[in-house]
Each structure stands twice: as structure tokens, then as C-alpha cells.
Design a protein around this motif. Structure first.
Motif, PDB file in Angstrom:
ATOM      1  N   GLY A   1      18.180  29.054 -17.501  1.00 18.93           N
ATOM      2  CA  GLY A   1      18.559  28.364 -18.732  1.00 18.93           C
ATOM      3  C   GLY A   1      19.534  27.221 -18.477  1.00 18.93           C
ATOM      4  N   ILE A   2      20.545  27.466 -17.641  1.00 18.62           N
ATOM      5  CA  ILE A   2      21.556  26.445 -17.333  1.00 18.62           C
ATOM      6  C   ILE A   2      20.928  25.231 -16.658  1.00 18.62           C
ATOM      7  N   MET A   3      20.046  25.483 -15.682  1.00 22.54           N
ATOM      8  CA  MET A   3      19.422  24.381 -14.950  1.00 22.54           C
ATOM      9  C   MET A   3      18.521  23.548 -15.861  1.00 22.54           C
ATOM     10  N   ILE A   4      17.735  24.219 -16.693  1.00 24.11           N
ATOM     11  CA  ILE A   4      16.860  23.486 -17.628  1.00 24.11           C
ATOM     12  C   ILE A   4      17.711  22.701 -18.625  1.00 24.11           C
ATOM     13  N   TYR A   5      18.808  23.323 -19.105  1.00 26.20           N
ATOM     14  CA  TYR A   5      19.721  22.668 -20.054  1.00 26.20           C
ATOM     15  C   TYR A   5      20.313  21.392 -19.449  1.00 26.20           C
ATOM     16  N   ASP A   6      20.847  21.505 -18.222  1.00 21.02           N
ATOM     17  CA  ASP A   6      21.463  20.351 -17.555  1.00 21.02           C
ATOM     18  C   ASP A   6      20.442  19.247 -17.310  1.00 21.02           C
ATOM     19  N   GLY A   7      19.263  19.648 -16.824  1.00 21.69           N
ATOM     20  CA  GLY A   7      18.219  18.669 -16.545  1.00 21.69           C
ATOM     21  C   GLY A   7      17.751  17.958 -17.807  1.00 21.69           C
ATOM     22  N   ALA A   8      17.563  18.729 -18.875  1.00 22.99           N
ATOM     23  CA  ALA A   8      17.084  18.152 -20.139  1.00 22.99           C
ATOM     24  C   ALA A   8      18.126  17.227 -20.761  1.00 22.99           C
ATOM     25  N   LEU A   9      19.389  17.629 -20.695  1.00 24.79           N
ATOM     26  CA  LEU A   9      20.476  16.821 -21.262  1.00 24.79           C
ATOM     27  C   LEU A   9      20.554  15.481 -20.539  1.00 24.79           C
ATOM     28  N   SER A  10      20.463  15.527 -19.203  1.00 24.88           N
ATOM     29  CA  SER A  10      20.530  14.296 -18.403  1.00 24.88           C
ATOM     30  C   SER A  10      19.287  13.436 -18.614  1.00 24.88           C
TER      31      SER A  10
END
Length: 396
Positions: free
Chosen positions: A97-106
Motif C-alpha cells: 500500500g505504501i509503495m503504490i501510494y508513494d508512486g501514485a502521489l508522485s
């Protein structure tokens, strides 16, 4: 049919993909408070500590041919294995979840379409990676990693072109010990996963060494990019730097593919760990399910600060691997036929509590190393005492 083995080169590619990560770059931005020279030193010290443990953990899996969580049974027994496998699956859902969140936000900063859209895109690509399968990713990974390698060099050139701030004074903020611990935390977070890949290598010892070296260099590089972004550009958002530099689609590719190649490992290992809990379960479909849960979490939950999450992972898995290292390399203990090794579980609890207490003390080398040293020495002392007692009973 015998399972296809992975080459040393493929293992190196896997851990290059793990290291090239938006999460690692973001974590690196926190080191900007130390200044460039002290920041570099903290990153290197932390990664040396973390990657030595990373290597030893991978070597256990490589030599035994067991997955990361199956090797846990050697120290903690069958129920102990299931307990840590469950904790590992939970933390890997969190990581996904954290990795997808960071990637999507960027990605959304680079191309404004809505964060949720990028969560779905990245989640779908991770599922494709899972369905292709680890042993079939060779050519795909080579192409993706070559592109990422070139793009990260471009990013470095952009960030470090102004060298006037190399001697910038450190700002008030994070202590050196806390910075070292934050550098240890990322390789430490991979300890419950590394054996899932080294166990399938054609040359396990060589593959473990190459995986460790590649991850060490790549992870340090990502941390330094993040730190450089904070110091040289005054910008903590790496996507904003890419946009200002005119990278556009190129920057977007870095963000999306680095997120996919890293997060794939989390989801894949969650599937492998689930097989240690329920033997009949299909790990591939659990990995797909973990990706779906991670995607939903990334869309619905705030996941901006991961430092507490990293420290929690450290407090659980640092004492666990310290006990495994003591058992496998020194005591030659094997509790895999026991239901639960109570002695080792109690020592793990002591190590967990010690880690949480050490977090309140500012130690220059961070708190993972002293916690593992305490747990390791305690395990050796208790192991020798228990071993001597057993020999005495056998003689009687």
C-alpha cells in the motif's frame, strides 16, 4: 517437474529493481538535515549494518533451499514459523500500500489525472509482473532495469549540477544516530524476504553476495538522490523536481516502473509467506490479492510518513534474524520439528522490548545493531546452557 532456477544475474536485477524506489528516495530526503558529508556517512554506516544482516539472512535460505519464513522454523518451530509468516504478510500488505501510494502521489504530480487513477495503473502493472512469474521475468526485467538505470543517472545530473551547496551546514533536526537507524531500516525491511529469492538461485552463495552488493549500491544511491534533492534544490518532492527539470514523461516512467519493480517483490513474498501458514494455498493468487488490498489502501488511507512503520518492522524482525544467525551459523540448532521453541520465542520478546527501549536512546550507530548484539549474545549464552543441560541428561 523441477522448478526452474534463477541465475545470479537475474537475482542481481531483482535487487536492483528493489533498490530503485521512490520510497527510498523519499526517505533519503530526511538526511538533508545533516548536511551532505554527515548525511553520506550516516547512509553508508546504516547500509553496511543492514546489508551484512541482509547477506546472512539470504545465505540461510540459499544454503537450505527454504523460503524466508520456512527458515524461521529452524529456530522457532512450526507455530513460530506461522506466527512470523503472518506478521510478515501483514507488513507486506502495508508495504504494498505504501509503495503504490508513494508512486501514485508522485506520478500525479508529474501528470495530473488523479491519485486514484495512478493507484489503479500501478496496481494493475504489479499484477501483470506477478502473473509473468519470477523465472520468466529475465528479458522484461533487463529492459526495465536498463531504462531505470539511464533515467536515474539523468535525475542525478539534474539534482547535483549545482555543487555550491556541498559544504552546507547541517540544520537542526534529526540526530546522526537516528539517521543511521533510518538507513538500516530499509535493508532490514527486506530481511523477511531475501531467502524467497536466494533459495531459487542456481548458485545460492554467489547469488546472495551479488544481490547484497547490488542492493547496497542501489539503495545508497537512491538515498543520496533524495538527500541531494533536499539539499541542492530545497525540494523534498522528487516528482516536483522532475517536472521543474522538464522531464515530463521520462520522470513519469521512472516513478511508475521503479514502484512496480519494487512492490512486486513485496506482493510476491507475501504469497510465499502465506504458503508457510497454509500449505495448500496458491502463493501467486495471494500475491494478487495483496496487491488488490494494497491498491485499495493506497486510494483510501493517508500514508505520508513511514518512519514509525519502518521502526516497527525493525523491532519485530531484527531480534528474529539475530536468533536465526546465532542458531544457523554458531549453535547449529534445528527446531523445525518442534511445535514451538519456547526458549527462543522468549528471547525474541526480550529483543523486541530492548529495541523499543533503545529507540529512546540516541546511539551513534542506531539501535538495530546494539539490539541485535544483545539478542545474539543472549541466544549464544542460553543456547550453550541448554545444550550442556541436554548433554548431561543424555549421559544419565
Amino acid at each position: 517437474m523441477e522448478k526452474k532456477k534463477t541465475s545470479t544475474f537475474s537475482n542481481g536485477l531483482i535487487w536492483f529493481g528493489a533498490g530503485v524506489s521512490i520510497a527510498e528516495i523519499i526517505t533519503g530526503t530526511y538526511f538533508g538535515e545533516l548536511g551532505f558529508k554527515k548525511g553520506i556517512l550516516a547512509i553508508l554506516i546504516g547500509h553496511v549494518i543492514g546489508c551484512v544482516l541482509f547477506y546472512l539472512a539470504g545465505l540461510i535460505g540459499g544454503k537450505t533451499g527454504k523460503s524466508a519464513m520456512e527458515t524461521v522454523a529452524i529456530s522457532f518451530g512450526k507455530f513460530g514459523c506461522k506466527f512470523f509468516a503472518l506478521l510478515n504478510v501483514i507488513q507486506l500488505i502495508g508495504w504494498t500500500g505504501i509503495m503504490i501510494y508513494d508512486g501514485a502521489l508522485s506520478a500525479d504530480t508529474a501528470l495530473h489525472t488523479g491519485k486514484w487513477v495512478w493507484c489503479l495503473v500501478i496496481g494493475a502493472l504489479i499484477i501483470v509482473w506477478i502473473l509473468i512469474g519470477l523465472s520468466n521475468l529475465g528479458k522484461v526485467s533487463t529492459c526495465a532495469m536498463t531504462a531505470l538505470f539511464i533515467l536515474t543517472i539523468v535525475l542525478c545530473v539534474i539534482i547535483f549540477k549545482d555543487k555550491s551547496k556541498l559544504g552546507a551546514e547541517a540544520a537542526e533536526g534529526m540526530s546522526f544516530g537516528a539517521a543511521v537507524e533510518l538507513a538500516v531500516a530499509m535493508p532490514l525491511s527486506w530481511l523477511p524476504l531475501i531467502s524467497d529469492y536466494t533459495r531459487e538461485a542456481e548458485k545460492p552463495v554467489q547469488a546472495t553476495g551479488v544481490s547484497t552488493l547490488v542492493y547496497f549500491v542501489t539503495s545508497c544511491w537512491m538515498y543520496i538522490i533524495g538527500m541531494g534533492a533536499a539539499i541542492f534544490t530545497g525540494e523534498g518532492d522528487i516528482a516536483s523536481i522532475m517536472v521543474k527539470a522538464g522531464l515530463g514523461i521520462v520522470g513519469l516512467l521512472i516513478i511508475v516502473f521503479s514502484t512496480v519493480t519494487t512492490t512486486f517483490l513485496d506482493a510476491y513474498s507475501a504469497g510465499v509467506s502465506s504458503e508457510s501458514i497454509i500449505s495448500k494455498i496458491k502463493g501467486k493468487w495471494v500475491a494478487v490479492g495483496v496487491t488488490v488490498l494494497g491498491t485499495i489502501g493506497a486510494i483510501t488511507l493517508p500514508m505520508d510518513d513511514i518512519t514509525d512503520f519502518l521502526y516497527l518492522i525493525g523491532s519485530v524482525f531484527a531480534p528474529m534474524i539475530a536468533i536465526q544467525i546465532a542458531d544457523f551459523f554458531v549453535l547449529k540448532n534445528d527446531s523445525s520439528e518442534k511445535k514451538l521453541d519456547i526458549v527462543r520465542f522468549v528471547i525474541w520478546v526480550i529483543g523486541f522490548i530492548a529495541y523499543r527501549l533503545l529507540m529512546k536512546v540516541d546511539i551513534p550507530c542506531g539501535n538495530t545493531f546494539p539490539d541485535m548484539a544483545i539478542t545474539f549474545v543472549l541466544m549464544l549464552i542460553v543456547g550453550k546452557i541448554v545444550g550442556s543441560a541436554k548433554k548431561g541428561q543424555d549421559k544419565i
